[in-house]
Every structure is written in structure tokens, then in C-alpha cells.
Motif scaffolding. Structure first.
Motif, PDB file in Angstrom:
ATOM      1  N   MET A  81       0.837  -1.192   0.000  1.00  0.00           N
ATOM      2  CA  MET A  81       0.000   0.000   0.000  1.00  0.00           C
ATOM      3  C   MET A  81       0.875   1.247   0.000  1.00  0.00           C
ATOM      4  O   MET A  81       1.832   1.339   0.754  1.00  0.00           O
ATOM      5  N   MET A  82       0.550   2.199  -0.860  1.00  0.00           N
ATOM      6  CA  MET A  82       1.323   3.431  -0.885  1.00  0.00           C
ATOM      7  C   MET A  82       1.073   4.235   0.382  1.00  0.00           C
ATOM      8  O   MET A  82       0.007   4.144   1.015  1.00  0.00           O
ATOM      9  N   LYS A  83       2.073   5.028   0.745  1.00  0.00           N
ATOM     10  CA  LYS A  83       1.977   5.886   1.916  1.00  0.00           C
ATOM     11  C   LYS A  83       2.245   7.323   1.505  1.00  0.00           C
ATOM     12  O   LYS A  83       3.228   7.608   0.815  1.00  0.00           O
ATOM     13  N   LEU A  84       1.370   8.210   1.943  1.00  0.00           N
ATOM     14  CA  LEU A  84       1.566   9.630   1.716  1.00  0.00           C
ATOM     15  C   LEU A  84       1.873  10.280   3.056  1.00  0.00           C
ATOM     16  O   LEU A  84       1.086  10.182   3.995  1.00  0.00           O
ATOM     17  N   TYR A  85       3.021  10.909   3.124  1.00  0.00           N
ATOM     18  CA  TYR A  85       3.442  11.595   4.342  1.00  0.00           C
ATOM     19  C   TYR A  85       3.078  13.070   4.222  1.00  0.00           C
ATOM     20  O   TYR A  85       3.531  13.773   3.319  1.00  0.00           O
ATOM     21  N   GLY A  86       2.241  13.534   5.144  1.00  0.00           N
ATOM     22  CA  GLY A  86       1.823  14.926   5.125  1.00  0.00           C
ATOM     23  C   GLY A  86       0.344  15.044   5.422  1.00  0.00           C
ATOM     24  O   GLY A  86      -0.431  14.107   5.205  1.00  0.00           O
ATOM     25  N   THR A  87      -0.060  16.172   5.921  1.00  0.00           N
ATOM     26  CA  THR A  87      -1.448  16.385   6.324  1.00  0.00           C
ATOM     27  C   THR A  87      -1.916  17.769   5.890  1.00  0.00           C
ATOM     28  O   THR A  87      -1.109  18.675   5.699  1.00  0.00           O
ATOM     29  N   PRO A  88      -3.245  17.960   5.733  1.00  0.00           N
ATOM     30  CA  PRO A  88      -3.764  19.298   5.465  1.00  0.00           C
ATOM     31  C   PRO A  88      -3.408  20.236   6.612  1.00  0.00           C
ATOM     32  O   PRO A  88      -3.244  19.766   7.742  1.00  0.00           O
ATOM     33  N   ALA A 111      -1.852  15.942  -3.429  1.00  0.00           N
ATOM     34  CA  ALA A 111      -1.707  14.498  -3.626  1.00  0.00           C
ATOM     35  C   ALA A 111      -2.933  13.744  -3.140  1.00  0.00           C
ATOM     36  O   ALA A 111      -3.380  12.779  -3.780  1.00  0.00           O
ATOM     37  N   MET A 112      -3.490  14.163  -2.009  1.00  0.00           N
ATOM     38  CA  MET A 112      -4.675  13.490  -1.472  1.00  0.00           C
ATOM     39  C   MET A 112      -5.822  13.525  -2.466  1.00  0.00           C
ATOM     40  O   MET A 112      -6.570  12.554  -2.609  1.00  0.00           O
ATOM     41  N   TRP A 113      -5.948  14.649  -3.159  1.00  0.00           N
ATOM     42  CA  TRP A 113      -7.052  14.788  -4.108  1.00  0.00           C
ATOM     43  C   TRP A 113      -6.924  13.775  -5.228  1.00  0.00           C
ATOM     44  O   TRP A 113      -7.881  13.097  -5.589  1.00  0.00           O
ATOM     45  N   LEU A 114      -5.735  13.626  -5.790  1.00  0.00           N
ATOM     46  CA  LEU A 114      -5.531  12.624  -6.848  1.00  0.00           C
ATOM     47  C   LEU A 114      -5.790  11.213  -6.329  1.00  0.00           C
ATOM     48  O   LEU A 114      -6.435  10.394  -6.992  1.00  0.00           O
ATOM     49  N   ILE A 115      -5.310  10.930  -5.144  1.00  0.00           N
ATOM     50  CA  ILE A 115      -5.515   9.609  -4.544  1.00  0.00           C
ATOM     51  C   ILE A 115      -7.004   9.330  -4.377  1.00  0.00           C
ATOM     52  O   ILE A 115      -7.495   8.234  -4.682  1.00  0.00           O
ATOM     53  N   ASN A 116      -7.755  10.329  -3.898  1.00  0.00           N
ATOM     54  CA  ASN A 116      -9.210  10.173  -3.734  1.00  0.00           C
ATOM     55  C   ASN A 116      -9.892   9.911  -5.069  1.00  0.00           C
ATOM     56  O   ASN A 116     -10.722   9.003  -5.198  1.00  0.00           O
ATOM     57  N   GLU A 117      -9.563  10.731  -6.064  1.00  0.00           N
ATOM     58  CA  GLU A 117     -10.213  10.622  -7.364  1.00  0.00           C
ATOM     59  C   GLU A 117      -9.935   9.273  -8.027  1.00  0.00           C
ATOM     60  O   GLU A 117     -10.783   8.738  -8.743  1.00  0.00           O
ATOM     61  N   LEU A 118      -8.745   8.751  -7.785  1.00  0.00           N
ATOM     62  CA  LEU A 118      -8.349   7.495  -8.421  1.00  0.00           C
ATOM     63  C   LEU A 118      -8.684   6.265  -7.571  1.00  0.00           C
ATOM     64  O   LEU A 118      -8.396   5.135  -7.971  1.00  0.00           O
ATOM     65  N   LEU A 127       7.586  18.238   3.274  1.00  0.00           N
ATOM     66  CA  LEU A 127       6.369  17.481   3.030  1.00  0.00           C
ATOM     67  C   LEU A 127       5.600  18.163   1.901  1.00  0.00           C
ATOM     68  O   LEU A 127       5.739  19.365   1.699  1.00  0.00           O
ATOM     69  N   PRO A 128       4.783  17.354   1.170  1.00  0.00           N
ATOM     70  CA  PRO A 128       4.552  15.921   1.316  1.00  0.00           C
ATOM     71  C   PRO A 128       5.563  15.117   0.511  1.00  0.00           C
ATOM     72  O   PRO A 128       6.294  15.658  -0.317  1.00  0.00           O
ATOM     73  N   PHE A 129       5.565  13.815   0.768  1.00  0.00           N
ATOM     74  CA  PHE A 129       6.226  12.893  -0.147  1.00  0.00           C
ATOM     75  C   PHE A 129       5.465  11.576  -0.121  1.00  0.00           C
ATOM     76  O   PHE A 129       4.769  11.252   0.842  1.00  0.00           O
ATOM     77  N   LEU A 130       5.592  10.861  -1.228  1.00  0.00           N
ATOM     78  CA  LEU A 130       4.842   9.624  -1.435  1.00  0.00           C
ATOM     79  C   LEU A 130       5.809   8.461  -1.523  1.00  0.00           C
ATOM     80  O   LEU A 130       6.842   8.553  -2.190  1.00  0.00           O
ATOM     81  N   VAL A 131       5.476   7.365  -0.845  1.00  0.00           N
ATOM     82  CA  VAL A 131       6.230   6.117  -0.965  1.00  0.00           C
ATOM     83  C   VAL A 131       5.305   5.096  -1.615  1.00  0.00           C
ATOM     84  O   VAL A 131       4.255   4.755  -1.071  1.00  0.00           O
ATOM     85  N   ASP A 132       5.689   4.651  -2.788  1.00  0.00           N
ATOM     86  CA  ASP A 132       4.893   3.691  -3.545  1.00  0.00           C
ATOM     87  C   ASP A 132       5.815   2.551  -3.945  1.00  0.00           C
ATOM     88  O   ASP A 132       6.557   2.642  -4.922  1.00  0.00           O
ATOM     89  N   GLY A 133       5.803   1.480  -3.156  1.00  0.00           N
ATOM     90  CA  GLY A 133       6.754   0.404  -3.384  1.00  0.00           C
ATOM     91  C   GLY A 133       8.160   0.920  -3.122  1.00  0.00           C
ATOM     92  O   GLY A 133       8.451   1.442  -2.042  1.00  0.00           O
ATOM     93  N   GLU A 134       9.026   0.803  -4.117  1.00  0.00           N
ATOM     94  CA  GLU A 134      10.400   1.283  -3.957  1.00  0.00           C
ATOM     95  C   GLU A 134      10.561   2.736  -4.414  1.00  0.00           C
ATOM     96  O   GLU A 134      11.641   3.309  -4.281  1.00  0.00           O
ATOM     97  N   ASP A 135       9.504   3.304  -4.938  1.00  0.00           N
ATOM     98  CA  ASP A 135       9.574   4.686  -5.424  1.00  0.00           C
ATOM     99  C   ASP A 135       9.256   5.663  -4.298  1.00  0.00           C
ATOM    100  O   ASP A 135       8.275   5.488  -3.559  1.00  0.00           O
TER     101      ASP A 135
END
Length: 204
Positions: A1-8, A15-22, A52-60
């Protein structure tokens, strides 16, 4: 599962908006900037800039909110939010960089000199200059958006989510009053069922 570090109300909203939409499975990792968690050794190992923010998606690991938006649109929207047509993509890049460099940067200057910097480092003279610079570029985008529903082409793209957050920041700073087209556009975008919180709601 991807992790997004950061909060409103930070740029993590982009980033949260794209994650929600997708409809992506993700974990939002809350980071307390007030006590400096974002600059700790553990997080700096993932993002050496300590931002912040940054996204961890697997090794990326992807930092910079605009880059995260582009990464998500490229990898998970199946061409819906990032068209394959090179001309349209060029316009998406154009407006996303315009928003980041010409509109967000003066807003960030205002934030730095009113809240982020220590009192002794704040320069009052920066505020009218940054306001002037921001409004001049808002006028450019206002003219572009007249008679348009979307920033690029005739359908929703990643550029719209970038624009909506940036313009909400301008609204929060009291700068959209003379730009009715942009005001209506922001309201239209945040009326979407999967829209994240606004900056004002994030502060609350």
C-alpha cells in the motif's frame, strides 16, 4: 500500500485529491511539523530535503507535490487525467509549472514573511510586492479560464487538481475577490464528491 506523508492544510492536499479521485489504497501518515517530525532522521532518510509531502509507492519515493500529482496521473489514471496526446500534455506541463512558479511562489513568500519565518527574519516590504506579483499572474489565468470549464482541453486533467488547490490558497490569502471566473472554478472543483478539505477546513 502506498503511503503519503503529510497532512492538510499543506500541499499534501494536492496528492490526497488525486488519490481520492483514483480510488487508490493508501495510508496517510500524519507528520507533526509543529514539533519538527518532518525534519527527523527517519523521514530525512526518505526525503533528504526534510519537506512534506512525499509519497512512498513500493520502492519509489516521490517528493514535491506537483511531481506526486504527475506520477499518480501517469501511473494510475489510464490516460484519463494525463492524456497521451503530446500537445495536450505540453499544455498540462505549461499550466502546472505556471501555477507553481508564478502564483504559488508569491503566496509562499507571503506565508514565509507572515508565519513561517522567525519574527526577526520577516520583511514587511515583501507582502505588497508578493501580492502585486500574484494578482498579476492570477489575471493571466482569469483570462485563460473565461468560457472554459477545464484548464486544458475539454475534460478534466491533472492540471485541474493542481490549479484548484493553488487557487484555493489564493482565496485563503484574500486574492480572488477581483477574479470571478477563478472563484467560480474553485467552487466547482471543490464541489466534486471526492474533493479533499479546503485549506480553511484544514486549518480548522
Amino acid at each position: 500500500m502506498m503511503k503519503l506523508y503529510g497532512t492538510p492544510p499543506t500541499r499534501a492536499i494536492r496528492a490526497m485529491w488525486l488519490i481520492n479521485e483514483l480510488d487508490l489504497d493508501r495510508e496517510i501518515v500524519t507528520v507533526d511539523m509543529g514539533i519538527g517530525e518532518h525534519a527527523g532522521a527517519e523521514l530525512r532518510a526518505l526525503n533528504p530535503a526534510g519537506k512534506l509531502p512525499f509519497l512512498v509507492d513500493g520502492e519509489d519515493v516521490i517528493s514535491e507535490s506537483c511531481a506526486i500529482q504527475l506520477y499518480l496521473a501517469e501511473n494510475y489514471s489510464d490516460g484519463e487525467l494525463m492524456p497521451r496526446d503530446l500537445s495536450e500534455r505540453g499544455q498540462i506541463y505549461r499550466w502546472m509549472f505556471f501555477l507553481a512558479t508564478e502564483i504559488e511562489q508569491p503566496l509562499w513568500r507571503i506565508a514565509l514573511h507572515t508565519a513561517m519565518y522567525q519574527e526577526e527574519d520577516r520583511l514587511a516590504a515583501e507582502l505588497p510586492l508578493a501580492t502585486r506579483d500574484c494578482k498579476a499572474m492570477l489575471a493571466v489565468l482569469e483570462n485563460h479560464m473565461k468560457d472554459r470549464r477545464f484548464v486544458v482541453g475539454d475534460k478534466l486533467t491533472v492540471a485541474d487538481f493542481n490549479a484548484a488547490y493553488t487557487l484555493d490558497w489564493a482565496r485563503e490569502a484574500g486574492m480572488l475577490g477581483e477574479f470571478p471566473t477563478l472563484t467560480a472554478y474553485v467552487e466547482q472543483m471543490y464541489a466534486r464528491p471526492k474533493a479533499p478539505v479546503t485549506i480553511e477546513e484544514g486549518f480548522a
